[in-house]
Design a protein around this motif. Structure first.
Motif: not given
Length: 482
Positions: A96-98, A140-144, A184-188
């Motif tokens: 929901a936040f995403e 990406a943060y909320f999905i992860l 951080p791994h996914v975002v970088t």
């Protein structure tokens, strides 16, 4: 194939396809915002042209990513209803936040950025594209966070009466130790992917502009310095982001060894527990099932360090973990499985293909910086195929990492709580899954053709000539600039 196999194949196809677009979207949004900000600070016409040019490519990718992402949540309810019922109370909040925060942030401010040229103050306008980028990162943060719960469930209690996992601590879900290293791994990695695309596109255009200069061509010859700046910026961001990928990946390996020891063992084809100095296998030969491995190339003690931070650390093996899991989980209908060993060849080789693609891209980025130093323009015939191979390699590398993450978790949907076999929809027939999978695959094939054609058309067309942004009058029509 039965319903379970078909549902897994469908989810794999749609998820991997969708993930092609995600890293490009996150990475390119940051670089477009960088170019736009640089224009605002320096008033360098090249920065404005680059911001608009790569903004077009970003917008195309964003649109395709949006369309393909919608299907993911649809599949949860269609093919995985028992799973949705089990984790609905947990997944509801981050998803929901995403949707309500991150996605609306992306889509709203992307619209303002596209239509806002000359209509809103310049500083507010550049803030729009930064908010788009922040939205992609938050998304990406909320999905992860939701995915990390599947890898390492926290902040919940199991209600035996309803057969559901109920959230008890939303902050714990958001700050899951797996999430804190995965994000951080996914975002970088996304920054690395987006920067690689910018680097390769700019180098391609620079070579073309330089060739026109050599042959006395037209105005594109004057763009060589602009493309050189863009290609070198892309290479620098690629290399800096790659360091972030390596460091975060090291932390991720240690957390994975702690909470998902079977995944680490499968990634290394380590069948028996090593109490000290476990080697890292660079190349292993085994039978088709992954058993009886013969380590052809290995680095002594490296696996112990990667998994524990100690060259003499203990790393558990597949055989011992299988016996432990059979004793611990076999008596519960939700957690019982014939085997708790994931597909060894898939986990082992996807892990190495992911790393190989990353290191290959790093080498290319370093070469670009060296090859474009001073007034050099790399014009060798072998460079052209390299500019195609490198973006594909880093994009596949991200997908290999995602496949490893999900395949290495099997047979679990939620580790220690629910197996994949118990999460599939009981009322969905194999025929319905076949039909939807064929439709999705054909649709995605068409979308892939559209995406590639639009990308190539806009790359070939290049950036528009510089034109100082002007304030648009109230009576003028609002038109889509792209």
């Amino acid at each position: 194939m039965d319903v379970l196999e078909l549902a897994r194949w469908q989810f794999a196809i749609t998820t991997v396809y969708h993930f092609f677009f995600v890293p490009i979207t996150i990475g390119m949004s940051m670089l477009v915002a960088w170019f736009h900000t640089s224009w605002l600070r320096t008033r360098n016409p090249d920065d404005l042209r680059l911001a608009k040019f790569f903004g077009k490519l970003f917008t195309i990718n964003f649109a395709l990513g949006l369309v393909t992402g919608i299907v993911q949540e649809f599949q949860f309810g269609m093919n995985w209803s028992d799973y949705s019922r089990f984790v609905g109370d947990i997944f509801g909040a981050p998803l929901a936040f995403e949707a309500l925060l991150a996605f609306f942030l992306e889509s709203t401010f992307l619209g303002l950025w596209i239509f806002g040229w000359g209509r809103i103050p310049e500083k507010l306008h550049v803030m729009c594209i930064w908010l788009v980028h922040i939205g992609t990162v938050l998304s990406a943060y909320f999905i992860l966070a939701a995915n990390s719960f599947m890898q390492h469930p926290v902040g919940y209690r199991y209600n035996a009466e309803t057969g559901r996992a109920e959230m008890t601590d939303f902050v714990a879900v958001l700050l899951n130790k797996v999430q804190l290293v995965t994000f951080p791994h996914v975002v970088t990695a996304a920054y690395m992917t987006g920067a690689t695309f910018v680097m390769c596109v700019a180098l391609y255009k620079m070579r073309k502009a330089h060739r026109n200069a050599d042959s006395g061509g037209g105005e594109l010859a004057a763009d060589v310095p602009m493309w050189k700046r863009a290609s070198r910026l892309g290479a620098i961001v690629t290399l800096v982001a790659s360091l972030g990928v390596i460091v975060s990946g090291d932390f991720q390996g240690k957390i994975m060894t702690e909470v998902q020891p079977m995944k680490m063992a499968a990634a290394e084809a380590l069948y028996h527990t090593s109490d000290s100095c476990a080697p890292f296998s660079v190349l292993t030969v085994a039978d088709l099932g992954g058993a009886n491995p013969k380590h052809v190339i290995e680095v002594p003690c490296l696996l112990s360090y990667l998994g524990t931070g100690d060259f003499n650390g203990r790393v558990e093996g597949i055989t011992e973990l299988e016996a432990q899991y059979q004793q611990e989980y076999a008596n519960n209908p939700l957690t019982a499985a014939s085997t708790y060993i994931p597909n060894i060849p898939m986990t082992y080789w996807n892990f190495r293909l992911m790393m190989g693609a990353g290191f290959f891209t790093m080498i290319v980025a370093a070469w670009v910086l060296w090859a474009t130093r001073k007034n050099n323009v790399p014009m060798g015939t072998w460079v052209h195929p390299l500019l195609w191979i490198t973006p594909i390699a880093i994009m596949l590398g991200s997908s290999f990492g995602w496949i490893f993450t999900e395949m290495g978790r099997q047979p679990w949907l939620v580790f220690g709580e629910m197996t994949t076999a118990t999460g599939v929809s009981p009322s969905v027939s194999a025929a319905s899954v076949w039909i939807s999978m064929i439709v999705y695959t054909l649709l995605y094939g068409v979308l892939a053709v559209i995406e590639v054609k639009l990308f190539l058309d806009y790359i070939k067309k290049g950036p528009e000539p510089f034109e100082e942004p002007r304030q648009i009058g109230e009576d003028e029509k609002l038109e889509f600039a792209y």
